[in-house]
Design an enzyme around this catalytic site. Structure first.
Site, mmCIF file in Angstrom:
data_model
loop_
_atom_site.group_PDB
_atom_site.id
_atom_site.type_symbol
_atom_site.label_atom_id
_atom_site.label_comp_id
_atom_site.label_asym_id
_atom_site.label_seq_id
_atom_site.Cartn_x
_atom_site.Cartn_y
_atom_site.Cartn_z
ATOM 1 N N LYS A 6 -3.327 14.511 -22.935
ATOM 2 C CA LYS A 6 -2.687 13.421 -22.195
ATOM 3 C C LYS A 6 -2.484 13.799 -20.716
ATOM 4 O O LYS A 6 -2.842 13.045 -19.809
ATOM 5 C CB LYS A 6 -1.349 13.092 -22.869
ATOM 6 N N GLY A 33 -7.088 2.890 -1.756
ATOM 7 C CA GLY A 33 -5.926 2.016 -1.569
ATOM 8 C C GLY A 33 -4.751 2.765 -0.987
ATOM 9 O O GLY A 33 -4.930 3.781 -0.311
ATOM 10 N N GLY A 43 0.547 4.849 -8.108
ATOM 11 C CA GLY A 43 1.964 4.800 -8.442
ATOM 12 C C GLY A 43 2.118 4.556 -9.920
ATOM 13 O O GLY A 43 1.228 4.875 -10.704
ATOM 14 N N CYS A 85 3.458 6.665 -14.837
ATOM 15 C CA CYS A 85 2.751 7.790 -15.466
ATOM 16 C C CYS A 85 2.144 8.790 -14.489
ATOM 17 O O CYS A 85 2.472 9.978 -14.546
ATOM 18 C CB CYS A 85 1.647 7.259 -16.369
ATOM 19 N N ARG A 139 8.098 0.857 -10.706
ATOM 20 C CA ARG A 139 8.411 2.289 -10.680
ATOM 21 C C ARG A 139 7.353 3.041 -9.871
ATOM 22 O O ARG A 139 6.158 2.882 -10.117
ATOM 23 C CB ARG A 139 8.475 2.843 -12.114
HETATM 24 C C1 UDX Z 1 -2.069 5.150 -16.584
HETATM 25 C C2 UDX Z 1 -3.297 5.561 -17.403
HETATM 26 O O1 UDX Z 1 -4.434 4.801 -16.986
HETATM 27 C C3 UDX Z 1 -3.025 5.369 -18.879
HETATM 28 O O2 UDX Z 1 -4.128 5.844 -19.645
HETATM 29 C C4 UDX Z 1 -1.777 6.154 -19.236
HETATM 30 O O3 UDX Z 1 -1.455 6.035 -20.575
HETATM 31 C C5 UDX Z 1 -0.603 5.722 -18.374
HETATM 32 O O4 UDX Z 1 -0.954 5.885 -17.006
HETATM 33 P P1 UDX Z 1 -0.968 2.893 -15.698
HETATM 34 O O5 UDX Z 1 0.105 3.746 -15.116
HETATM 35 O O6 UDX Z 1 -0.586 1.646 -16.423
HETATM 36 O O7 UDX Z 1 -1.845 3.755 -16.731
HETATM 37 O O8 UDX Z 1 -1.893 2.479 -14.481
HETATM 38 P P2 UDX Z 1 -3.411 2.610 -14.020
HETATM 39 O O9 UDX Z 1 -4.121 1.334 -14.217
HETATM 40 O O10 UDX Z 1 -4.042 3.813 -14.597
HETATM 41 O O11 UDX Z 1 -3.182 2.793 -12.442
HETATM 42 C C6 UDX Z 1 -2.375 3.830 -11.912
HETATM 43 C C7 UDX Z 1 -2.254 3.721 -10.411
HETATM 44 O O12 UDX Z 1 -3.459 4.117 -9.781
HETATM 45 C C8 UDX Z 1 -1.944 2.328 -9.864
HETATM 46 O O13 UDX Z 1 -0.996 2.409 -8.833
HETATM 47 C C9 UDX Z 1 -3.279 1.838 -9.343
HETATM 48 O O14 UDX Z 1 -3.165 0.873 -8.321
HETATM 49 C C10 UDX Z 1 -3.870 3.134 -8.836
HETATM 50 N N1 UDX Z 1 -5.342 3.104 -8.787
HETATM 51 C C11 UDX Z 1 -6.063 3.036 -9.936
HETATM 52 C C12 UDX Z 1 -5.982 3.157 -7.556
HETATM 53 O O15 UDX Z 1 -5.353 3.215 -6.496
HETATM 54 N N2 UDX Z 1 -7.352 3.149 -7.532
HETATM 55 C C13 UDX Z 1 -8.105 3.090 -8.662
HETATM 56 O O16 UDX Z 1 -9.341 3.102 -8.551
HETATM 57 C C14 UDX Z 1 -7.433 3.017 -9.908
#
Ligand code: UDX
Length: 429
Positions: free
Chosen positions: A204, A253, A257, A260, A327
């Site tokens: 994880k 970007g 954030g 996780c 968050r």
């Molecule tokens: C993440 C993991 O993807 C998931 O597998 C885990 O269980 C929990 O953490 P999540 O926090 O819901 O999920 O968001 P995610 O869609 O992964 O995006 C995380 C952050 O990265 C966001 O702020 C998003 O805007 C940013 N991001 C993501 C980018 O800036 N660029 C990208 O190409 C992808």
């Protein structure tokens, strides 16, 4: 199967309601009685696409129940999922106080064989700690197993992710527990990775930190693109066709954030440190991320020749679209940076205004994007909600003080906007 869920946050609610949808009898328990009352009436406590329907269907078919009684939930269940939060403590390590409390509570109510499953993201070794707490707190010994089963769902597509996982990780050395877990997840037809509990816990952290590394990597590339006149979108496209790299998580970007990535990266740095390894690569990933958020403030400052007494329209507050979760949202951090520079901010988010008001009361919240941009000196796009892509920018031009957009999510068309008279700046293009 009879399933109990302890902790009804994002992970618990999605896991419980989806397991009910798969035909199990599920009780979701939480100490927050207000939350439980709401959910029993079918009122959602979080915004998550499709979750409403799954919860309501479970309640109607009585496969899903919500309870504030941990004891009876444990008694009635064969499999008990621990889904409580593991916030970062001051050192960056995941704080296990809720997991430990729940383990004690479970121990008190075990009267026959149970599998206790840890879904919360916990430091390597926690499965064994939970095992020990239960052993020590059981009034009478009964056989039980503790399993690590990390969750990979993304907010905004959590139901879809739960029902169609890329893989399911089961960390245990008990054949009995592995058998029951395999049976529970069989309908999902996903590849199973069976491992010892430490490896499962590590999977994880390693996965989330790797994805965060991809984001920081492309953000670093975007900054070089800005300096040399290249377009990061084209660069990411050209990289993504290489199957070893892939297209995903290469969107430049304002930085990553959410609940996780920042927490898990910090925790893995701490786990590494405690194990005697200095994880410099991951420290760099975090540094790039923090600098990226600050860079967005400087970009706007440069575009406007200072931010003092400027009115900024901030579109988007959540850490990504399709969620009301703020968050560790880059949007919040960037808005705070703008305020510090003397700007005033009018914000709008399709679903997160209310959540943001609680931690950022000093700005103005508007009911739609058109109200937010009215009279502004500059617009900053902070979350790539679909509705921002389809705004009538011709109409907006008539209402702003200054037609200027900083698109931190690269979600608008620079050519079109520049053609209609806007000063447009994205990230790395
Ligand atoms: C993440 C993991 O993807 C998931 O597998 C885990 O269980 C929990 O953490 P999540 O926090 O819901 O999920 O968001 P995610 O869609 O992964 O995006 C995380 C952050 O990265 C966001 O702020 C998003 O805007 C940013 N991001 C993501 C980018 O800036 N660029 C990208 O190409 C992808």
């Amino acid at each position: 199967m009879n399933v109990g869920i302890i902790g009804v946050g994002y992970v618990g609610l999605v896991t419980g309601s989806c397991l009910a949808r798969m035909g199990n009898k599920v009780i979701c328990a939480d100490i927050d009685t207000e939350k439980i009352d709401k959910l029993n009436q079918g009122i959602m406590t979080i915004y998550e696409p499709g979750l409403d329907e799954v919860v309501k269907a479970g309640l109607a078919e009585t496969t899903l129940r919500f309870s504030d009684q941990i004891e009876s939930t444990v008694e009635e269940s064969d499999l008990i999922f621990i889904c409580v939060g593991t916030p970062s403590d001051e050192s960056g390590a995941a704080d296990l106080k809720y997991v430990k409390e729940v383990a004690k509570g479970i121990a008190a109510s075990i009267h026959r064989y149970k599998v206790i499953i840890n879904k919360s993201t916990v430091p390597v070794g926690t499965t064994r700690i939970v095992q020990k707490i239960i052993e020590e707190n059981m009034p009478h010994f009964h056989e039980f197993d503790v399993v690590s089963n990390p969750e990979f769902l993304r907010e905004g597509s959590a139901v879809e992710d739960f029902m169609n996982p890329d893989r399911i990780v089961i960390g245990s050395d008990s054949q009995k527990a592995i058998g029951l877990m395999t049976e529970l997840y069989a309908p999902l037809k996903a590849p199973l990775v069976i491992a010892d509990s430490a490896s499962a816990e590590m999977i994880k952290y390693a996965s989330n930190s790797f994805l965060a590394t991809k984001v920081s990597f492309i953000n670093a590339i975007s900054n070089i693109c800005d300096n040399v006149g290249a377009d990061v979108k084209k660069v990411a496209l050209g990289m993504g066709y290489d199957k070893r790299i892939g297209f995903e998580f290469l969107e430049a970007g304002p930085g990553f954030g959410g609940s996780c990535f920042p927490k898990d990266c910090k925790a893995l740095i701490k786990i590494a440190e405690d194990s005697g390894y200095d994880f410099r690569l991951l420290k760099g990933v975090m540094e790039v991320n923090e600098a990226q958020q600050e860079l967005m403030v400087s970009k706007l400052k440069n575009l406007l020749g200072g931010l003092k007494e400027k009115t900024i329209a901030a579109l988007g507050l959540s850490f990504k679209p399709n969620t009301d979760d703020i968050r560790e949202s880059p949007a919040i951090c960037i808005i705070k940076g703008l305020l510090k520079e003397g700007a005033s901010v009018k914000a709008y988010d399709p679903v997160s205004n209310e959540n943001a008001k609680k931690i950022l009361p000093e700005i103005k919240y508007e009911k739609d994007a058109y109200d937010a941009v009215k009279g502004s000196d500059g617009i900053i796009i902070l979350t790539e909600w679909d509705e921002f892509k389809w705004l009538d920018f011709e109409k907006i031009k008539q209402t702003v003080k200054n037609p200027l957009i900083l698109d931190t999510r690269n979600c608008l068309d620079p050519q079109l906007l520049r053609k209609s008279g806007y000063i447009y700046q994205g990230v790395g293009r």
